[in-house]
Design an enzyme around this catalytic site. Structure first.
Site, mmCIF file in Angstrom:
data_model
loop_
_atom_site.group_PDB
_atom_site.id
_atom_site.type_symbol
_atom_site.label_atom_id
_atom_site.label_comp_id
_atom_site.label_asym_id
_atom_site.label_seq_id
_atom_site.Cartn_x
_atom_site.Cartn_y
_atom_site.Cartn_z
ATOM 1 N N GLY A 160 2.252 2.098 10.878
ATOM 2 C CA GLY A 160 3.203 3.203 10.752
ATOM 3 C C GLY A 160 3.883 3.589 12.059
ATOM 4 C CB SER A 191 4.987 -1.846 12.142
ATOM 5 O OG SER A 191 4.570 -0.523 12.430
ATOM 6 C CG HIS A 227 -5.934 1.771 5.190
ATOM 7 N ND1 HIS A 227 -5.527 2.715 6.098
ATOM 8 C CD2 HIS A 227 -4.898 0.913 5.038
ATOM 9 C CE1 HIS A 227 -4.280 2.431 6.477
ATOM 10 N NE2 HIS A 227 -3.883 1.344 5.842
ATOM 11 C CG ASN A 232 -1.726 1.198 1.428
ATOM 12 O OD1 ASN A 232 -1.799 2.046 0.536
ATOM 13 N ND2 ASN A 232 -2.377 1.312 2.576
ATOM 14 C CD1 TRP A 233 3.356 0.860 -2.863
ATOM 15 C CD2 TRP A 233 3.496 2.031 -4.769
ATOM 16 N NE1 TRP A 233 4.004 0.077 -3.775
ATOM 17 C CE2 TRP A 233 4.111 0.772 -4.966
ATOM 18 C CE3 TRP A 233 3.463 2.926 -5.847
ATOM 19 C CZ2 TRP A 233 4.693 0.397 -6.173
ATOM 20 C CZ3 TRP A 233 4.046 2.553 -7.059
ATOM 21 C CH2 TRP A 233 4.658 1.313 -7.215
ATOM 22 C CE LYS A 234 -0.231 3.213 4.722
ATOM 23 N NZ LYS A 234 -0.171 3.287 6.175
ATOM 24 C CD GLU A 271 -3.033 5.379 6.839
ATOM 25 O OE1 GLU A 271 -3.008 5.448 5.606
ATOM 26 O OE2 GLU A 271 -2.100 4.875 7.514
ATOM 27 C CD GLU A 303 -3.549 -2.692 7.300
ATOM 28 O OE1 GLU A 303 -2.410 -2.855 6.863
ATOM 29 O OE2 GLU A 303 -4.230 -1.687 7.042
ATOM 30 N N GLY A 326 2.794 -1.197 4.338
ATOM 31 C CA GLY A 326 2.811 0.227 4.010
ATOM 32 C C GLY A 326 4.236 0.695 3.777
ATOM 33 N N GLY A 327 4.842 1.250 4.816
ATOM 34 C CA GLY A 327 6.177 1.854 4.710
ATOM 35 C C GLY A 327 7.200 0.994 3.985
HETATM 36 P P1 PGA Z 1 2.715 0.200 7.696
HETATM 37 O O1 PGA Z 1 1.264 0.416 7.027
HETATM 38 O O2 PGA Z 1 3.268 -1.082 7.139
HETATM 39 O O3 PGA Z 1 3.494 1.416 7.300
HETATM 40 O O4 PGA Z 1 2.486 0.116 9.175
HETATM 41 C C1 PGA Z 1 0.397 -0.672 6.812
HETATM 42 C C2 PGA Z 1 -0.894 -0.191 6.203
HETATM 43 O O5 PGA Z 1 -1.361 0.885 6.557
HETATM 44 O O6 PGA Z 1 -1.488 -0.883 5.349
#
Ligand code: PGA
Length: 251
Positions: A171, A210, A95, A9-11, A97, A165, A231-232
């Site tokens: 994050g 994470s 998600h 997930n590149w956000k 967010e 998640e 994500g990251g």
């Molecule tokens: P993260 O994000 O790996 O940076 O914690 C995961 C996500 O939000 O899908």
């Protein structure tokens, strides 16, 4: 038999040029993968260039969100059919967010899951408790509500992927332990069994929060963890490919 999935997930990261470079590196690093799927979810503006980069490869494309209407006066929104048209196979829905910053409710998420399936997109449905909810020991009731509401009236469950998640792990560098994660994954599988019977055995449940190449090994060893939503660590080829390698070696 469940096949593993690793989704990146590149956000809100990467220009078109950066997206092409990253997609190309992931494509080149995954030519030998077996028994699993690698998915990338670039921002909307990069979807088409990413699709052109990965279209003849093992890698498939996801969008990070969509609207639940087919079309209309919804300024700034993207319709499900547009995502199909641009080459998406998957779409991330619900998600945390989106729930937190854009006030998505379980009801909206349910409409999105149903619409995604109706147009032939596979939803990656995200659920997870906040830190406060974990401290208050209501994780199970939160997950139960999120899943049952999101899947209300959904019958093509074999096309749905669930991502657990924990919000406190996204994050933050605070990854759930494999025992904590497996406990919730097993609980989710139980809800799916209650709703859909034996088909529940075939539904993929990913862990997210994470994830790195250093912590995925233990998580992926758990019976009900079928992959990762990253994500990251999905923004750097080495980090992402390292996760894929660990998972494909263990599942
Ligand atoms: P993260 O994000 O790996 O940076 O914690 C995961 C996500 O939000 O899908």
């Amino acid at each position: 038999m469940r096949t593993w999935i690793v989704a990146g997930n590149w956000k809100m990261h990467n220009t078109i040029g950066e997206s092409i470079t990253l997609a190309q590196a992931i494509k080149e690093g995954t030519t030998n993968i077996k028994n699993g799927e690698v998915v990338i979810a670039p921002p909307f503006t990069s979807l088409y260039s990413a699709y052109e980069t990965i279209k003849d490869s093992q890698v498939t494309l996801a969008a990070q969100n969509m609207h639940y209407e087919d079309k209309g006066a919804f300024t700034g929104e993207i319709a499900p059919g547009m995502l199909k048209d641009i080459g998406c196979t998957y779409v991330i829905i619900g998600h945390s967010e989106r729930r937190k910053y854009f006030h998505e409710r379980d009801e909206d998420i349910n409409l999105k899951v149903k619409k995604a399936l109706a147009v032939g997109l596979k939803p990656i449905l995200c659920v997870g408790e906040t830190e406060d909810e974990r401290i208050k020991d209501v994780t199970q009731s939160v997950i139960d509500r999120q899943i049952k509401k999101a899947l209300s009236g959904v019958d093509k469950i074999d096309k749905v992927v669930i991502a657990y998640e924990p919000v406190w792990a996204i994050g933050t560098g605070k990854v759930a332990t494999s025992i904590q994660a497996e406990e919730v994954h097993r609980f989710i599988r139980g809800i799916l069994k209650e709703l859909y019977g034996d088909v529940s055995k075939d539904i993929r449940i990913l862990y997210g929060g994470s994830v790195t190449k250093d912590n995925i090994g233990e998580l992926i060893g758990m019976e009900n963890i079928d992959g990762a939503l990253v994500g990251g660590a999905s923004l750097k080829p080495d980090a992402f490919l390292g996760i894929i390698q660990q998972i494909s070696g263990k599942k």
